[in-house]
Design a protein around this motif. Structure first.
Motif, mmCIF file in Angstrom:
data_model
loop_
_atom_site.group_PDB
_atom_site.id
_atom_site.type_symbol
_atom_site.label_atom_id
_atom_site.label_comp_id
_atom_site.label_asym_id
_atom_site.label_seq_id
_atom_site.Cartn_x
_atom_site.Cartn_y
_atom_site.Cartn_z
ATOM 1 N N MET A 116 -15.016 12.592 -3.663
ATOM 2 C CA MET A 116 -14.451 13.924 -3.769
ATOM 3 C C MET A 116 -13.183 13.818 -4.610
ATOM 4 O O MET A 116 -12.293 13.049 -4.304
ATOM 5 C CB MET A 116 -14.123 14.460 -2.370
ATOM 6 C CG MET A 116 -13.517 15.832 -2.386
ATOM 7 S SD MET A 116 -13.076 16.514 -0.774
ATOM 8 C CE MET A 116 -14.600 16.571 0.088
ATOM 9 N N ASP A 117 -13.117 14.618 -5.648
ATOM 10 C CA ASP A 117 -11.922 14.579 -6.487
ATOM 11 C C ASP A 117 -10.836 15.493 -5.914
ATOM 12 O O ASP A 117 -11.041 16.206 -4.928
ATOM 13 C CB ASP A 117 -12.252 14.921 -7.943
ATOM 14 C CG ASP A 117 -12.711 16.368 -8.140
ATOM 15 O OD1 ASP A 117 -12.618 17.159 -7.185
ATOM 16 O OD2 ASP A 117 -13.160 16.685 -9.248
ATOM 17 N N GLU A 118 -9.680 15.490 -6.552
ATOM 18 C CA GLU A 118 -8.526 16.234 -6.064
ATOM 19 C C GLU A 118 -8.759 17.743 -6.027
ATOM 20 O O GLU A 118 -8.344 18.427 -5.100
ATOM 21 C CB GLU A 118 -7.321 15.925 -6.956
ATOM 22 C CG GLU A 118 -6.019 15.895 -6.199
ATOM 23 C CD GLU A 118 -4.888 15.358 -7.041
ATOM 24 O OE1 GLU A 118 -3.964 16.144 -7.289
ATOM 25 O OE2 GLU A 118 -4.941 14.188 -7.446
ATOM 26 N N LYS A 119 -9.460 18.255 -7.022
ATOM 27 C CA LYS A 119 -9.729 19.692 -7.089
ATOM 28 C C LYS A 119 -10.643 20.125 -5.936
ATOM 29 O O LYS A 119 -10.398 21.137 -5.279
ATOM 30 C CB LYS A 119 -10.365 20.041 -8.438
ATOM 31 C CG LYS A 119 -10.523 21.518 -8.673
ATOM 32 C CD LYS A 119 -11.069 21.820 -10.052
ATOM 33 C CE LYS A 119 -11.238 23.310 -10.238
ATOM 34 N NZ LYS A 119 -11.813 23.630 -11.545
ATOM 35 N N GLN A 120 -11.676 19.350 -5.680
ATOM 36 C CA GLN A 120 -12.590 19.664 -4.580
ATOM 37 C C GLN A 120 -11.862 19.576 -3.241
ATOM 38 O O GLN A 120 -12.079 20.403 -2.349
ATOM 39 C CB GLN A 120 -13.784 18.707 -4.587
ATOM 40 C CG GLN A 120 -14.736 18.917 -5.741
ATOM 41 C CD GLN A 120 -15.793 17.823 -5.798
ATOM 42 O OE1 GLN A 120 -15.496 16.648 -5.565
ATOM 43 N NE2 GLN A 120 -17.023 18.212 -6.115
ATOM 44 N N PHE A 121 -11.013 18.580 -3.112
ATOM 45 C CA PHE A 121 -10.241 18.419 -1.883
ATOM 46 C C PHE A 121 -9.340 19.632 -1.654
ATOM 47 O O PHE A 121 -9.245 20.140 -0.536
ATOM 48 C CB PHE A 121 -9.405 17.135 -1.945
ATOM 49 C CG PHE A 121 -8.637 16.856 -0.694
ATOM 50 C CD1 PHE A 121 -9.283 16.439 0.462
ATOM 51 C CD2 PHE A 121 -7.258 17.016 -0.665
ATOM 52 C CE1 PHE A 121 -8.575 16.187 1.622
ATOM 53 C CE2 PHE A 121 -6.541 16.769 0.490
ATOM 54 C CZ PHE A 121 -7.198 16.355 1.633
ATOM 55 N N VAL A 161 -9.845 22.668 -2.693
ATOM 56 C CA VAL A 161 -10.703 23.791 -2.325
ATOM 57 C C VAL A 161 -11.062 23.714 -0.845
ATOM 58 O O VAL A 161 -11.011 24.718 -0.119
ATOM 59 C CB VAL A 161 -11.974 23.836 -3.207
ATOM 60 C CG1 VAL A 161 -12.983 24.831 -2.667
ATOM 61 C CG2 VAL A 161 -11.618 24.159 -4.652
ATOM 62 N N VAL A 162 -11.390 22.517 -0.369
ATOM 63 C CA VAL A 162 -11.743 22.330 1.044
ATOM 64 C C VAL A 162 -10.538 22.644 1.934
ATOM 65 O O VAL A 162 -10.662 23.349 2.945
ATOM 66 C CB VAL A 162 -12.265 20.894 1.296
ATOM 67 C CG1 VAL A 162 -12.379 20.603 2.782
ATOM 68 C CG2 VAL A 162 -13.601 20.687 0.609
ATOM 69 N N ASP A 206 -8.033 24.595 1.253
ATOM 70 C CA ASP A 206 -7.806 26.043 1.194
ATOM 71 C C ASP A 206 -8.758 26.786 2.130
ATOM 72 O O ASP A 206 -8.352 27.685 2.868
ATOM 73 C CB ASP A 206 -7.966 26.537 -0.246
ATOM 74 C CG ASP A 206 -7.681 28.019 -0.371
ATOM 75 O OD1 ASP A 206 -6.570 28.445 0.022
ATOM 76 O OD2 ASP A 206 -8.575 28.748 -0.848
ATOM 77 N N LYS A 207 -10.010 26.386 2.114
ATOM 78 C CA LYS A 207 -11.002 27.042 2.985
ATOM 79 C C LYS A 207 -10.709 26.765 4.455
ATOM 80 O O LYS A 207 -10.844 27.659 5.298
ATOM 81 C CB LYS A 207 -12.415 26.598 2.608
ATOM 82 C CG LYS A 207 -12.855 27.191 1.285
ATOM 83 C CD LYS A 207 -14.274 26.856 0.948
ATOM 84 C CE LYS A 207 -14.590 27.454 -0.422
ATOM 85 N NZ LYS A 207 -15.976 27.671 -0.640
#
Length: 92
Positions: A1-6, A8-9, A11-12
């Motif tokens: 999992m990259d930083e951007k995906q992390f 997003v998670v 935030d959700k």
């Protein structure tokens, strides 16, 4: 999992937490009651502030007031002077 995906998670998860917390305190009439309930659930003032759309400072002040009200009155020690006047002092 990259930083951007992390991000997003995270935030959700923050949004889900806010929804759950708001449902939990929804029926409480006062903001103070809501803050107190979330504090009992071990949320930090900054987290409570985010959930209730308040400033962290506001939440900290409210928590201070709550804790002050719940603190037992300070026990009177022998060295403390009387704060009430006796009947003899009042009549002179």
């Amino acid at each position: 999992m990259d930083e951007k995906q992390f991000a997003v998670v995270v935030d959700k998860l923050d949004k889900m937490l806010k929804l759950l917390a708001s449902e939990n305190v929804k029926g409480l009439p006062k903001e103070q009651d809501k803050i107190e309930a979330l504090d009992r659930l071990d949320f930090k003032p900054s987290e409570i502030a985010k959930m209730l759309n308040k400033s962290p400072e506001n939440v900290s002040v409210v928590l201070g007031i709550i804790r002050k009200k719940k603190a037992p009155p300070a026990a009177k020690t022998v060295d403390q002077p009387e704060t009430t006047a006796s009947t003899q002092e009042v009549s002179t």
